[in-house]
Scaffold this active site. Structure first.
Site, PDB file in Angstrom:
ATOM      1  N   SER A  93       0.512  -1.038   0.056  1.00 49.97           N
ATOM      2  CA  SER A  93       0.201  -0.096   0.486  1.00 49.97           C
ATOM      3  C   SER A  93       0.630   1.377  -0.635  1.00 49.97           C
ATOM      4  CB  SER A  93      -1.190  -0.128   1.076  1.00 49.97           C
ATOM      5  OG  SER A  93      -0.152  -0.007   2.689  1.00 49.97           O
ATOM      6  N   ASP A 144       8.589  -3.197  -4.449  1.00 53.46           N
ATOM      7  CA  ASP A 144       7.583  -3.304  -3.947  1.00 53.46           C
ATOM      8  C   ASP A 144       7.034  -1.840  -5.159  1.00 53.46           C
ATOM      9  OD1 ASP A 144       7.498  -4.770  -2.260  1.00 53.46           O
ATOM     10  OD2 ASP A 144       6.256  -3.592  -0.946  1.00 53.46           O
TER      11      ASP A 144
HETATM   12  O1  PMV Z   1       6.275  -4.564   3.242  1.00 49.35           O
HETATM   13  P1  PMV Z   1       6.008  -5.444   2.780  1.00 49.35           P
HETATM   14  O2  PMV Z   1       5.192  -6.563   3.299  1.00 49.35           O
HETATM   15  O3  PMV Z   1       5.340  -5.744   0.952  1.00 49.35           O
HETATM   16  O4  PMV Z   1       6.825  -6.696   1.953  1.00 49.35           O
HETATM   17  C1  PMV Z   1       8.135  -6.309   1.140  1.00 49.35           C
HETATM   18  C2  PMV Z   1       8.968  -7.221   0.810  1.00 49.35           C
HETATM   19  C3  PMV Z   1      10.327  -7.563   1.639  1.00 49.35           C
HETATM   20  O5  PMV Z   1      11.662  -8.169   0.857  1.00 49.35           O
HETATM   21  C4  PMV Z   1      10.020  -8.173   3.575  1.00 49.35           C
HETATM   22  C5  PMV Z   1      11.111  -6.469   2.484  1.00 49.35           C
HETATM   23  C6  PMV Z   1      11.924  -5.628   1.332  1.00 49.35           C
HETATM   24  O6  PMV Z   1      12.228  -4.695   1.173  1.00 49.35           O
HETATM   25  O7  PMV Z   1      11.724  -6.254  -0.062  1.00 49.35           O
END
Ligand code: PMV
Length: 316
Positions: A93, A144
């Site tokens: 998000s 992300d």
């Molecule tokens: O914040 P999330 O649950 O989408 O986790 C991101 C993924 C991780 O690999 C745990 C952290 C990252 O910075 O890539």
């Protein structure tokens, strides 16, 4: 001016990606929309704070938005946000907010109205969104917001020596459908990543072996997606869940959801995102619709989304 940032799920490779190994992530059909209204020339860019956002989250969003305004060079726009994405569940998000804001700010930075109507390049969106993500998360891998900015399934890798990650779109000859099961509140990504870091520092060799293996699963997953081999991809997801569990990132509730999805016919199921406890679990199905309906009747909070495939066109 409008900008959309889709949420994301990580199919393979969370956590190991922080240590420089590859990961595979795809965009959700739901996400965050930013709507910008032009202000008279000379006025600074501003953000209408979402109702109900208080305290530290509110201060962080204001700070992140300010960083994106500086990076984009935008002025003279008031931005508001609309979201149908659950927050704090590992569905990206904050990255979706960052990408939606980046799109609108980049449009607002353009002077003539025709240029402002066209979509900015994904690499510019990613650059501006990254400034926001760094405020939200400190040192995220960048997976992300890269997935949200591209709006398609990606293979991602940022080696420790690399400033700019290598991000490659992955195409699938078949629809890639997942069921997303929302378990509820979970520890913050920052806490879970830090606790894993402490274990990794105590036993670097053994943890390094597991991270390396997870990265290999992600590389193999890319080949499975491109070949349209869903059973192969599902097996990789199952194995990835086992390794995440070995790293101490699962819980009784997560494991129960994973096993219920497999019992319901999932080709593969795993936690997605940082895990710990709560958060979200994904199941890969050729057609997840009937299972989602059945689980919904049993009180499970879930939805379905297509991450890639021939009928899916850019969502942004
Ligand atoms: O914040 P999330 O649950 O989408 O986790 C991101 C993924 C991780 O690999 C745990 C952290 C990252 O910075 O890539």
């Amino acid at each position: 001016m409008e900008g959309f940032g889709p949420g994301k799920v990580i199919l393979l490779g969370e956590h190991a990606v922080v240590y420089g190994f590859p990961a595979l992530a795809g965009p959700l059909s739901i996400g965050v929309r930013a709507v910008g209204e032009r202000l008279p020339p000379g006025r600074a860019a501003s953000l209408n704070m979402p109702r109900g956002l208080r305290g530290r989250s509110r201060a962080l969003l204001a700070e992140a938005f300010g960083a994106a305004v500086r990076e984009s060079g935008a002025g003279g726009v008031r931005v508001r946000l609309e979201s149908d994405l659950p927050t704090g569940m590992g569905l990206g998000s904050s990255a979706a907010v960052s990408v939606a804001c980046a799109r609108v700010l980049l449009k607002a930075a353009r002077l003539d109205s025709e240029a402002a109507a066209s979509e900015p390049a994904a690499k510019d969106v990613a650059r501006v969104a990254w400034e926001m993500e760094r405020v939200f998360h400190g040192t995220p891998s960048g997976l992300d917001h890269s997935c949200s900015a591209m709006g398609e399934l990606i293979h991602f890798r940022r080696r420790p020596s690399q400033k700019v990650p290598s991000v490659t779109p992955v195409s699938s000859p078949k629809p890639l459908n997942v069921l997303v099961w929302l378990l509820g509140e979970r520890p913050s990504t920052k806490e879970t990543v830090a606790a894993l870091r402490a274990r990794q520092m105590a036993w670097p060799e053994r943890y390094g072996r597991i991270f390396r293996e997870i990265g290999r699963l992600a590389d193999e997953g890319r080949r499975a997606v491109e070949a349209g081999e869903l059973a192969w991809l599902g097996d990789l997801m199952n194995m990835n869940h086992g390794l995440l569990s070995g790293l101490g990132l699962s819980s009784a509730a997560i494991d129960e959801a994973v096993h219920r999805l497999r019992a319901a016919g999932a080709l593969g199921a795993k936690l997605t995102g940082s895990g710990g406890d709560g958060g979200a679990v994904i199941g890969l199905f050729e057609d997840p619709g009937p299972v989602a309906k059945k689980l919904g009747r049993q009180g499970v909070d879930c939805f379905v989304s297509q991450l890639a495939g021939p009928t899916l066109r850019g969502r942004v």
